[in-house]
Design an enzyme around this catalytic site. Structure first.
Site, PDB file in Angstrom:
ATOM      1  CB  THR A  18      -0.974   0.171   1.217  1.00 45.99           C
ATOM      2  OG1 THR A  18      -1.903  -1.203   1.289  1.00 45.99           O
ATOM      3  CG2 THR A  18      -1.805   1.072   1.130  1.00 45.99           C
ATOM      4  CB  VAL A  19       3.619   2.445   2.431  1.00 47.36           C
ATOM      5  CG1 VAL A  19       4.539   3.627   2.345  1.00 47.36           C
ATOM      6  CG2 VAL A  19       2.624   2.480   3.602  1.00 47.36           C
TER       7      VAL A  19
ATOM      8  CB  VAL B  97       7.856   8.787  14.564  1.00 50.37           C
ATOM      9  CG1 VAL B  97       7.167   9.428  15.592  1.00 50.37           C
ATOM     10  CG2 VAL B  97       9.002   8.010  14.856  1.00 50.37           C
TER      11      VAL B  97
ATOM     12  CE  LYS C  73       4.229   4.662  14.671  1.00 47.19           C
ATOM     13  NZ  LYS C  73       2.534   4.904  14.809  1.00 47.19           N
TER      14      LYS C  73
END
Length: 435
Positions: free
Chosen positions: A15-16, A134, A206
């Site tokens: 997807t990314v 992040v 993160k």
């Protein structure tokens, strides 16, 4: 201005990755006007080249052989969007050592192997950028490393996981944890296996990255104290509402002298605090520093297009600042010690279930006082022969609160499970009231 053609490669085309490719093509003219470079995807590493994809690249772009990328000297920038620590880490290290800059969206990779990645980038004389690792589209890494480099940031507070924030927001509307999680999965905010999100592991990685960048010192992932939201109940949500607060999963990094404390867990957030208004799948990060007092950055923290936009922004920065880019250097410039577990002080909310009879409240107060924990507010509710005590303490070290809670749980009058959550408020506990 003469345009420079820049062949780029993608490690991963899910997807990314597909969204990164689409954004590079759709925004090619804008990128060229801003940088004088035209970024062109020439290779994309996938597991299955025959798989049907939503955004299909031109023939020859997809490959299942990493050698086609590692061995192609024409490729100038690589974006890693495949996820996982292995084999992604090995690929990234080899690319950096060969003198190719890398952009990554991989939080676990940066959190777990950041030291060797930055050493490789320095040895190769290239940049390693990781904004998308992040909070996706929120440019908090860039702000910390460039805009706030001399502000002495000493505290970072963040809602850095959209899945858990969506679930907790749904619980505020009366849904059970199970129903809220099922809805998050149905809408695509939660994975089929949501453990990394609801267990706090995603937020921990993160927060470790944010602490490393904010404080200029390597903060290992295993320094982060982690608690997920699986234990949050509607009783907690109702109690928070009565106190004009909200239950949120908060990542906190705090600099105390030359020691650092990093933790992730559910907290009661005062309704007047900026993080209290962050709802649904949104993220927000609050930075506290000597020169800035406080800054809050908020926006969508997850999603393919949001993450892809951060990846593309980093790629644009790489080609636009080659040889002079600030991010070429490791953000670590000092060594800090870990604050001993239990030493960080905070106000706390305690939910205590005890037998409803005379003298029990005095025993509770005695156990708290023996650990130096003082009560700011206490409300008692009756519940079928039991008493539910809602206690807000003054600021106290978490270790003292844990010790008092353990002693209370051991009392013969204890009933049910007693729990504690930190309280986050800019007004102090004196400004909080039971509605």
């Amino acid at each position: 201005m003469v345009s420079v053609d820049v062949p780029v490669a993608l490690l991963g085309y899910g997807t990314v990755g597909a969204a990164v490719h689409r954004l590079l093509e759709e925004s090619a003219d804008e990128i060229e006007r801003a940088t004088g470079h035209r970024l062109r995807v020439t290779r994309a590493l996938v597991q299955d080249t025959s798989k049907d994809r939503g955004f299909s690249p031109t023939p020859g772009v997809l490959t299942d052989d990493i050698g086609d990328i590692l061995g192609d000297p024409s490729i100038q920038v690589v974006a890693e969007v495949m996820g996982g620590v292995d084999p992604a880490g090995g690929y990234v290290l080899e690319l950096l050592r060969s003198g190719r800059p890398v952009v990554t969206a991989n939080k676990q990779l940066v959190a777990r192997r950041g030291t060797e990645l930055f050493e490789a980038a320095a040895a190769g004389g290239v940049q390693l950028r990781f904004e998308a690792s992040v909070c996706a589209a929120i440019p908090v890494i860039k702000v910390l490393r460039e805009s706030l480099v001399v502000t002495n940031v000493h505290r970072v507070l963040g809602i850095v996981n959209g899945t858990t924030n969506f679930i907790l927001s749904a619980m505020e509307d009366g849904r059970s944890y199970a129903d809220a999680l099922a809805e998050a999965q149905r809408l695509g905010f939660a994975e089929a296996d949501p453990t990394e999100d609801v267990g706090g592991l995603d937020a921990a990685a993160k927060t470790a990255i944010l602490a490393t960048v904010a404080f200029g010192s390597r903060v290992p992932l295993d320094w982060v104290e982690v608690e997920g939201i699986e234990g949050v109940t509607l009783d907690h949500v109702v109690a928070a509402r009565a106190l004009d607060m909200h239950v949120k999963l908060i990542g906190r990094a705090t600099l105390v002298g030359d020691r650092v404390d990093v933790r992730v867990g559910p907290a009661f957030v005062d309704g007047h605090h900026p993080l209290a208004a962050v709802e649904g799948a949104f993220n927000a990060v609050m930075l506290h520093g000597d020169a800035i007092r406080e800054i809050t950055l908020e926006g969508p923290g997850a999603g393919g297009i949001e993450t892809a936009s951060a990846v593309v922004a980093d790629m644009v920065s790489v080609v636009g600042t080659t040889g002079t880019g600030f991010l070429q250097n490791d953000p670590v410039w000092r060594t800090l010690e870990r604050l001993a577990p239990g030493e960080l002080a905070s106000p706390f909310y305690l939910r205590l279930e005890v037998e409803d009879r005379a003298g029990v409240l005095a025993r509770i107060a005695q156990e708290l006082a023996s650990e130096g924990v003082s009560v700011a507010q206490l409300v008692q509710q009756q519940a079928e022969g039991r008493a539910v005590l809602h206690v807000v303490t003054h600021e106290a070290p978490s270790g003292r609160v844990d010790a008092a809670l353990a002693a209370i749980r051991a009392l013969p009058e204890a009933r049910g499970e007693s729990t504690a959550m930190p309280v986050i408020s800019g007004r102090g506990v004196a400004g909080l009231g039971w509605a």
